[in-house]
Design a protein around this motif. Structure first.
Motif, PDB file in Angstrom:
ATOM      1  N   ILE A   1       3.489   0.649   2.910  1.00 59.03           N
ATOM      2  CA  ILE A   1       3.167  -0.274   3.992  1.00 59.03           C
ATOM      3  C   ILE A   1       2.941  -1.645   3.361  1.00 59.03           C
ATOM      4  CG2 ILE A   1       1.591  -0.820   5.885  1.00 59.03           C
ATOM      5  CD1 ILE A   1       0.838   2.125   5.993  1.00 59.03           C
ATOM      6  N   ILE A   2       3.501  -2.689   3.960  1.00 59.86           N
ATOM      7  CA  ILE A   2       3.385  -4.039   3.425  1.00 59.86           C
ATOM      8  C   ILE A   2       2.625  -4.913   4.417  1.00 59.86           C
ATOM      9  CG2 ILE A   2       4.635  -6.088   2.641  1.00 59.86           C
ATOM     10  CD1 ILE A   2       6.915  -4.283   1.809  1.00 59.86           C
ATOM     11  N   TYR A   3       1.627  -5.624   3.911  1.00 52.00           N
ATOM     12  CA  TYR A   3       0.847  -6.563   4.713  1.00 52.00           C
ATOM     13  C   TYR A   3       1.074  -7.971   4.175  1.00 52.00           C
ATOM     14  CZ  TYR A   3      -1.663  -2.256   5.945  1.00 52.00           C
ATOM     15  OH  TYR A   3      -1.988  -0.986   6.354  1.00 52.00           O
ATOM     16  N   ASN A   4       1.169  -8.937   5.082  1.00 47.99           N
ATOM     17  CA  ASN A   4       1.371 -10.331   4.688  1.00 47.99           C
ATOM     18  C   ASN A   4       0.345 -11.235   5.364  1.00 47.99           C
ATOM     19  OD1 ASN A   4       4.443  -9.110   4.800  1.00 47.99           O
ATOM     20  ND2 ASN A   4       4.091 -10.427   3.033  1.00 47.99           N
ATOM     21  N   TYR A   5      -0.038 -12.303   4.663  1.00 52.31           N
ATOM     22  CA  TYR A   5      -1.092 -13.186   5.145  1.00 52.31           C
ATOM     23  C   TYR A   5      -0.705 -14.647   4.935  1.00 52.31           C
ATOM     24  CZ  TYR A   5      -3.507  -8.744   4.420  1.00 52.31           C
ATOM     25  OH  TYR A   5      -3.846  -7.416   4.429  1.00 52.31           O
ATOM     26  N   GLU A   6      -1.326 -15.523   5.733  1.00 49.13           N
ATOM     27  CA  GLU A   6      -1.158 -16.956   5.572  1.00 49.13           C
ATOM     28  C   GLU A   6      -2.529 -17.605   5.379  1.00 49.13           C
ATOM     29  OE1 GLU A   6       1.026 -18.488   8.881  1.00 49.13           O
ATOM     30  OE2 GLU A   6       2.903 -17.507   8.294  1.00 49.13           O
ATOM     31  N   PHE A   7      -2.528 -18.786   4.732  1.00 51.70           N
ATOM     32  CA  PHE A   7      -3.771 -19.460   4.360  1.00 51.70           C
ATOM     33  C   PHE A   7      -3.685 -20.953   4.652  1.00 51.70           C
ATOM     34  CE2 PHE A   7      -3.474 -15.621   1.912  1.00 51.70           C
ATOM     35  CZ  PHE A   7      -4.772 -15.169   1.781  1.00 51.70           C
ATOM     36  N   ASP A   8      -4.858 -21.599   4.669  1.00 50.45           N
ATOM     37  CA  ASP A   8      -4.891 -23.050   4.775  1.00 50.45           C
ATOM     38  C   ASP A   8      -4.879 -23.655   3.372  1.00 50.45           C
ATOM     39  OD1 ASP A   8      -7.425 -22.768   3.719  1.00 50.45           O
ATOM     40  OD2 ASP A   8      -8.493 -23.332   5.541  1.00 50.45           O
ATOM     41  N   CYS A   9      -5.199 -24.956   3.281  1.00 48.33           N
ATOM     42  CA  CYS A   9      -5.226 -25.645   1.981  1.00 48.33           C
ATOM     43  C   CYS A   9      -6.645 -25.973   1.535  1.00 48.33           C
ATOM     44  CB  CYS A   9      -4.424 -26.931   2.051  1.00 48.33           C
ATOM     45  SG  CYS A   9      -2.703 -26.716   2.505  1.00 48.33           S
TER      46      CYS A   9
ATOM     47  N   LEU B   1       0.841  -1.194   0.000  1.00 47.24           N
ATOM     48  CA  LEU B   1       0.000   0.000   0.000  1.00 47.24           C
ATOM     49  C   LEU B   1       0.875   1.242   0.000  1.00 47.24           C
ATOM     50  CD1 LEU B   1      -2.817   1.335   0.274  1.00 47.24           C
ATOM     51  CD2 LEU B   1      -2.529   1.154   2.756  1.00 47.24           C
ATOM     52  N   LEU B   2       0.734   2.060  -1.043  1.00 49.93           N
ATOM     53  CA  LEU B   2       1.441   3.338  -1.112  1.00 49.93           C
ATOM     54  C   LEU B   2       0.595   4.394  -0.429  1.00 49.93           C
ATOM     55  CD1 LEU B   2       2.673   3.255  -4.833  1.00 49.93           C
ATOM     56  CD2 LEU B   2       3.977   2.687  -2.770  1.00 49.93           C
ATOM     57  N   THR B   3       1.206   5.169   0.461  1.00 51.14           N
ATOM     58  CA  THR B   3       0.468   6.172   1.221  1.00 51.14           C
ATOM     59  C   THR B   3       1.102   7.539   1.036  1.00 51.14           C
ATOM     60  OG1 THR B   3       1.785   5.792   3.210  1.00 51.14           O
ATOM     61  CG2 THR B   3      -0.193   4.446   2.925  1.00 51.14           C
ATOM     62  N   SER B   4       0.579   8.509   1.741  1.00 52.78           N
ATOM     63  CA  SER B   4       0.963   9.926   1.688  1.00 52.78           C
ATOM     64  C   SER B   4       0.442  10.547   0.396  1.00 52.78           C
ATOM     65  CB  SER B   4       2.486  10.124   1.811  1.00 52.78           C
ATOM     66  OG  SER B   4       3.147   9.774   0.611  1.00 52.78           O
ATOM     67  N   PRO B   5       0.315  11.868   0.365  1.00 50.39           N
ATOM     68  CA  PRO B   5      -0.267  12.528  -0.813  1.00 50.39           C
ATOM     69  C   PRO B   5       0.444  12.215  -2.124  1.00 50.39           C
ATOM     70  CG  PRO B   5      -0.151  14.060   1.026  1.00 50.39           C
ATOM     71  CD  PRO B   5       0.598  12.822   1.444  1.00 50.39           C
ATOM     72  N   ASP B   6       1.738  11.975  -2.104  1.00 50.61           N
ATOM     73  CA  ASP B   6       2.473  11.713  -3.345  1.00 50.61           C
ATOM     74  C   ASP B   6       2.880  10.248  -3.479  1.00 50.61           C
ATOM     75  OD1 ASP B   6       4.224  11.780  -1.266  1.00 50.61           O
ATOM     76  OD2 ASP B   6       5.644  13.177  -2.163  1.00 50.61           O
ATOM     77  N   TYR B   7       2.280   9.364  -2.692  1.00 48.41           N
ATOM     78  CA  TYR B   7       2.506   7.917  -2.782  1.00 48.41           C
ATOM     79  C   TYR B   7       3.979   7.536  -2.618  1.00 48.41           C
ATOM     80  CZ  TYR B   7      -2.192   8.125  -4.801  1.00 48.41           C
ATOM     81  OH  TYR B   7      -3.532   8.367  -5.015  1.00 48.41           O
ATOM     82  N   THR B   8       4.651   8.150  -1.684  1.00 46.51           N
ATOM     83  CA  THR B   8       6.075   7.857  -1.479  1.00 46.51           C
ATOM     84  C   THR B   8       6.324   6.905  -0.319  1.00 46.51           C
ATOM     85  OG1 THR B   8       6.263   9.853  -0.118  1.00 46.51           O
ATOM     86  CG2 THR B   8       6.830  10.044  -2.461  1.00 46.51           C
ATOM     87  N   ASP B   9       5.355   6.779   0.584  1.00 42.47           N
ATOM     88  CA  ASP B   9       5.505   5.858   1.715  1.00 42.47           C
ATOM     89  C   ASP B   9       4.828   4.527   1.387  1.00 42.47           C
ATOM     90  OD1 ASP B   9       6.805   7.830   3.158  1.00 42.47           O
ATOM     91  OD2 ASP B   9       4.926   8.595   3.995  1.00 42.47           O
TER      92      ASP B   9
END
Length: 257
Positions: free
Chosen positions: A168-176, A158-166
């Protein structure tokens, strides 16, 4: 003790699961019929047309005296509009218009309230047909979804701030296991379970399997499965939060006619 057993079962599932060895039964044999809470009170009921497409979901929360519904309108056999009606808080009423490209991918949705447009989202895709992300001004794509070979969104940038310079990374796990069949086809705009919250809705809806962990928030989703290897219960545990009763959803299914 039951919670410990479920955690052990999920751990075993992770150990035996890889992108090259997914257990995907024919989930098209059944559709989600009703959803109950921990106390076996009905909180969600699903209605389908003759094509086994969802046309309505009715939600009832007797404890908090709430009721609402989603209605799904079809054009050319695709959902073209989602209508949300909140009978307790009418100020939350809204509808979402869905737009597709020539190959059937959702490229835009518009949200309206009292006939006035209050939101718009545009989407872009990878060459393999998976949703890449949302397109903003100057063709900036954010968030961006990255998938495993098995088709699960394991990372969101996810790019944030008014000019998309910051970033944030999100990570997830799943089943089968396969996800419940709600008869919604490619729709990912709403949470298909009643009163389930808004955490990671798009990554969950875009993935082929059931999300078990949000690595950033620590939220866990613990599952028990039925004979189709579909979730029959889902328990949500928030990191550092204890509840008097488990936050648990019970899912019943109906055979596809």
């Amino acid at each position: 003790m039951k919670t410990i057993i479920r955690i052990i079962c999920v751990a075993i599932l992770f150990i035996s699961c890889s992108d090259d060895d997914f257990i995907i039964p024919d989930q098209n044999q059944v559709l989600v019929d009703k959803v109950y809470n921990y106390n076996n009170n009905l909180i969600g009921e699903y209605f389908y047309n003759s094509n086994n497409q969802l046309i309505k979901r009715k939600d009832t929360d007797a404890i908090n005296n709430r009721s609402s519904q989603y209605e799904f309108m079809y054009t050319d056999n695709r959902i073209s509009e989602i209508i949300y009606t909140d009978f307790t808080y009418p100020s939350l009423n809204h509808n979402i218009l869905i737009y597709y490209n020539e190959v059937g991918q959702i490229v835009k949705d518009e949200t309206y309230k009292n006939g006035i447009q209050i939101g718009e989202r545009n989407y872009t895709y990878y060459q393999n047909g998976r949703l890449k992300g949302l397109v903003h001004e100057n063709n900036v794509v954010t968030p961006t979804f990255t998938y495993t070979e098995g088709g699960n969104v394991h990372e969101v940038r996810l790019l944030t701030s008014p000019d998309y310079t910051d970033e944030i990374i999100y990570n997830y796990e799943f089943d089968c296991a396969a996800t419940p069949n709600f008869g919604l086809d490619k729709i990912f705009q709403i949470e298909p379970l009643p009163y389930f919250g808004t955490e990671a809705v798009l990554p969950k809806n875009l993935s082929c399997h059931n999300m078990t962990l949000n690595l950033q928030s620590g939220t866990q989703w613990l599952y028990e499965y039925n004979e189709y290897n579909l979730p029959k219960t889902i328990e949500v545990q928030w990191e550092g939060v204890e509840t008097e009763e488990p936050m648990l959803w019970r899912i019943s299914y109906r055979a596809i006619e």
